[in-house]
Design a protein around this motif. Structure first.
Motif, PDB file in Angstrom:
ATOM      1  N   THR A  71       0.812  -1.217   0.000  1.00  0.00           N
ATOM      2  CA  THR A  71       0.000   0.000   0.000  1.00  0.00           C
ATOM      3  C   THR A  71       0.843   1.263   0.000  1.00  0.00           C
ATOM      4  N   GLY A  72       2.164   1.113   0.041  1.00  0.00           N
ATOM      5  CA  GLY A  72       3.022   2.287   0.174  1.00  0.00           C
ATOM      6  C   GLY A  72       4.235   2.243  -0.723  1.00  0.00           C
ATOM      7  N   GLU A  73       5.388   2.591  -0.161  1.00  0.00           N
ATOM      8  CA  GLU A  73       6.550   2.895  -0.981  1.00  0.00           C
ATOM      9  C   GLU A  73       7.631   1.822  -1.013  1.00  0.00           C
ATOM     10  N   ILE A  74       7.543   0.785  -0.192  1.00  0.00           N
ATOM     11  CA  ILE A  74       8.595  -0.232  -0.143  1.00  0.00           C
ATOM     12  C   ILE A  74       8.378  -1.268  -1.252  1.00  0.00           C
ATOM     13  N   GLY A  75       9.469  -1.708  -1.890  1.00  0.00           N
ATOM     14  CA  GLY A  75       9.410  -2.765  -2.896  1.00  0.00           C
ATOM     15  C   GLY A  75       9.468  -4.126  -2.225  1.00  0.00           C
ATOM     16  N   TRP A  76       8.327  -4.604  -1.790  1.00  0.00           N
ATOM     17  CA  TRP A  76       8.287  -5.803  -0.947  1.00  0.00           C
ATOM     18  C   TRP A  76       8.768  -7.079  -1.621  1.00  0.00           C
ATOM     19  N   PRO A  77       8.431  -7.380  -2.869  1.00  0.00           N
ATOM     20  CA  PRO A  77       8.945  -8.630  -3.460  1.00  0.00           C
ATOM     21  C   PRO A  77      10.465  -8.714  -3.424  1.00  0.00           C
ATOM     22  N   THR A  78      11.130  -7.603  -3.734  1.00  0.00           N
ATOM     23  CA  THR A  78      12.590  -7.586  -3.709  1.00  0.00           C
ATOM     24  C   THR A  78      13.121  -7.716  -2.290  1.00  0.00           C
ATOM     25  N   LEU A  79      12.481  -7.029  -1.351  1.00  0.00           N
ATOM     26  CA  LEU A  79      12.913  -7.096   0.046  1.00  0.00           C
ATOM     27  C   LEU A  79      12.696  -8.499   0.613  1.00  0.00           C
ATOM     28  N   PHE A  80      11.517  -9.073   0.378  1.00  0.00           N
ATOM     29  CA  PHE A  80      11.258 -10.422   0.880  1.00  0.00           C
ATOM     30  C   PHE A  80      12.230 -11.435   0.273  1.00  0.00           C
ATOM     31  N   LYS A  81      12.572 -11.269  -1.003  1.00  0.00           N
ATOM     32  CA  LYS A  81      13.539 -12.177  -1.631  1.00  0.00           C
ATOM     33  C   LYS A  81      14.893 -12.071  -0.950  1.00  0.00           C
ATOM     34  N   ALA A  82      15.302 -10.851  -0.604  1.00  0.00           N
ATOM     35  CA  ALA A  82      16.584 -10.657   0.081  1.00  0.00           C
ATOM     36  C   ALA A  82      16.580 -11.316   1.454  1.00  0.00           C
ATOM     37  N   ILE A  83      15.463 -11.216   2.164  1.00  0.00           N
ATOM     38  CA  ILE A  83      15.362 -11.859   3.481  1.00  0.00           C
ATOM     39  C   ILE A  83      15.436 -13.377   3.325  1.00  0.00           C
ATOM     40  N   ALA A  84      14.658 -13.906   2.375  1.00  0.00           N
ATOM     41  CA  ALA A  84      14.619 -15.356   2.179  1.00  0.00           C
ATOM     42  C   ALA A  84      15.962 -15.913   1.730  1.00  0.00           C
ATOM     43  N   SER A  85      16.760 -15.098   1.053  1.00  0.00           N
ATOM     44  CA  SER A  85      18.060 -15.545   0.556  1.00  0.00           C
ATOM     45  C   SER A  85      19.174 -15.371   1.583  1.00  0.00           C
ATOM     46  N   SER A  86      18.859 -14.751   2.697  1.00  0.00           N
ATOM     47  CA  SER A  86      19.872 -14.464   3.707  1.00  0.00           C
ATOM     48  C   SER A  86      19.922 -15.583   4.744  1.00  0.00           C
ATOM     49  N   SER A  87      20.726 -15.378   5.769  1.00  0.00           N
ATOM     50  CA  SER A  87      20.870 -16.374   6.842  1.00  0.00           C
ATOM     51  C   SER A  87      19.759 -16.281   7.882  1.00  0.00           C
ATOM     52  N   TYR A  88      18.876 -15.308   7.741  1.00  0.00           N
ATOM     53  CA  TYR A  88      17.830 -15.096   8.742  1.00  0.00           C
ATOM     54  C   TYR A  88      16.824 -16.242   8.715  1.00  0.00           C
TER      55      TYR A  88
END
Length: 262
Positions: free
Chosen positions: A219-236
Motif C-alpha cells: 500500500t506504500g513505498e517499499i518494494g516488498w517482493p525484492t525485500l522479501f527475496k533478500a530476506i529469504a536468501s539471507s541467513s535469517y
C-alpha cells in the motif's frame, strides 16, 4: 532459500475484535504465531490458555511502558530517574516471556527527557541494557533493541540500526540482539536491503508495515517482493511480525501475503 514465517501482531491486527478473540481469529486466518506489546493486563495463565486453544506460538512481548502522553509512553530504558521502575519492568517482562514461551523480550528504549542531554540519556540506556542482559542470562529469552523513526517517535533514544548494533556489541551479543522494523528503518534510514544485510547477524526479529501510512505491505513505498527475496536468501531464519494498521478489515486485507510474500 528460507521460507518466510509471518506472525500476527495482535495489538495492530484483528482490532475489530476484543483482544482475547484475536487469537482464534489469527489462527483461522492461517497464522501459527503471534506477538503483541503488552501482556500485562492479563494473567499469564489466561494468555497461555488463549495460545493453547488457538494452537499459536508466542514470539515476542515488550517491557512495560507508561500510558499515552506520559514520559514513559515509549519505554523507560533511557530515563535516569526511573531506574528502579525500569528494573522492575524487566523482571516482570522476563517472568511473562518465560511463562508464555516467548523467545524475545523487546526492551523499549524510551524518549530522551527534555531536561537532560542525549549523552546522559544514552549512558543510562546502555547501563540499563547491560543490567537487563545480566538478568536474562540463562532464561532462554533474548532481549531485543529497536530503533524508531523520529517522525513517529521524536526524541527516541535509538535512531538507527547501526546505533542499536553498537549497543548490542558493547553489552552482550549472546543475550541481546536487534529488532529491525522495516517501517521505522525506511522512514529514517532507507537503503533497506543493504542495511539489513549489514546487520543480519545480530538481527533476531523483523517487523513490517508500509510507509508512509503504516498500512499493509503493498500500500506504500517499499518494494516488498525484492525485500522479501533478500530476506529469504539471507541467513535469517526468524519470524517477521506483521505490525501494520490494516486499511480495512484485517482478514480481507491479508491478500498481500499471497501476492507479495510467495
Amino acid at each position: 532459500m528460507t521460507r518466510l514465517r509471518l506472525d500476527a501482531n495482535l495489538k495492530w491486527l484483528f482490532t475489530e475484535l476484543p483482544f482475547p478473540q484475536r487469537f482464534e481469529a489469527a489462527a483461522t486466518a492461517g497464522f501459527t504465531a503471534v506477538e503483541y506489546a503488552s501482556p500485562y493486563e492479563y494473567e499469564p495463565r489466561q494468555l497461555c490458555a488463549l495460545l493453547r486453544n488457538a494452537g499459536l506460538e508466542q514470539i515476542r512481548i515488550n517491557t512495560p511502558m507508561g500510558p499515552a502522553g506520559s514520559p514513559t509512553r515509549s519505554g523507560l530504558a533511557c530515563i535516569p530517574d526511573r531506574v528502579l521502575e525500569f528494573r522492575s519492568g524487566v523482571l516482570q517482562g522476563l517472568e511473562y516471556a518465560t511463562a508464555l514461551g516467548a523467545k524475545f523480550l523487546h526492551v523499549v528504549g524510551g524518549v530522551v527527557p527534555e531536561e537532560i542531554s542525549k549523552d546522559q540519556a544514552f549512558a543510562r540506556y546502555v547501563a540499563n541494557i547491560a543490567w537487563a542482559a545480566e538478568q536474562a542470562q540463562g532464561s532462554g529469552v533474548r532481549l531485543l533493541l529497536e530503533a524508531q523513526n523520529k517522525r513517529d517517535a521524536p526524541g527516541f533514544i535509538l535512531s538507527s540500526q547501526e546505533q542499536a548494533a553498537a549497543v548490542v556489541e558493547a553489552v552482550d551479543d549472546s543475550t541481546v540482539g536487534i529488532l529491525m522494523d522495516f517501517y521505522h528503518a525506511q522512514v529514517d534510514e532507507g537503503d533497506l536491503i543493504r542495511t539489513y544485510e549489514r546487520f543480519v547477524d545480530v538481527i533476531f526479529h523483523l517487523q513490517i508495515a508500509d510507509p508512509p501510512t503504516r498500512n499493509e505491505p503493498g500500500t506504500g513505498e517499499i518494494g516488498w517482493p525484492t525485500l522479501f527475496k533478500a530476506i529469504a536468501s539471507s541467513s535469517y531464519n526468524g519470524w517477521i511480525g506483521c505490525e501494520y494498521r490494516p486499511k480495512g478489515e484485517t482478514t480481507a486485507g491479508l491478500t498481500w501475503m499471497k501476492e507479495l510474500a510467495r
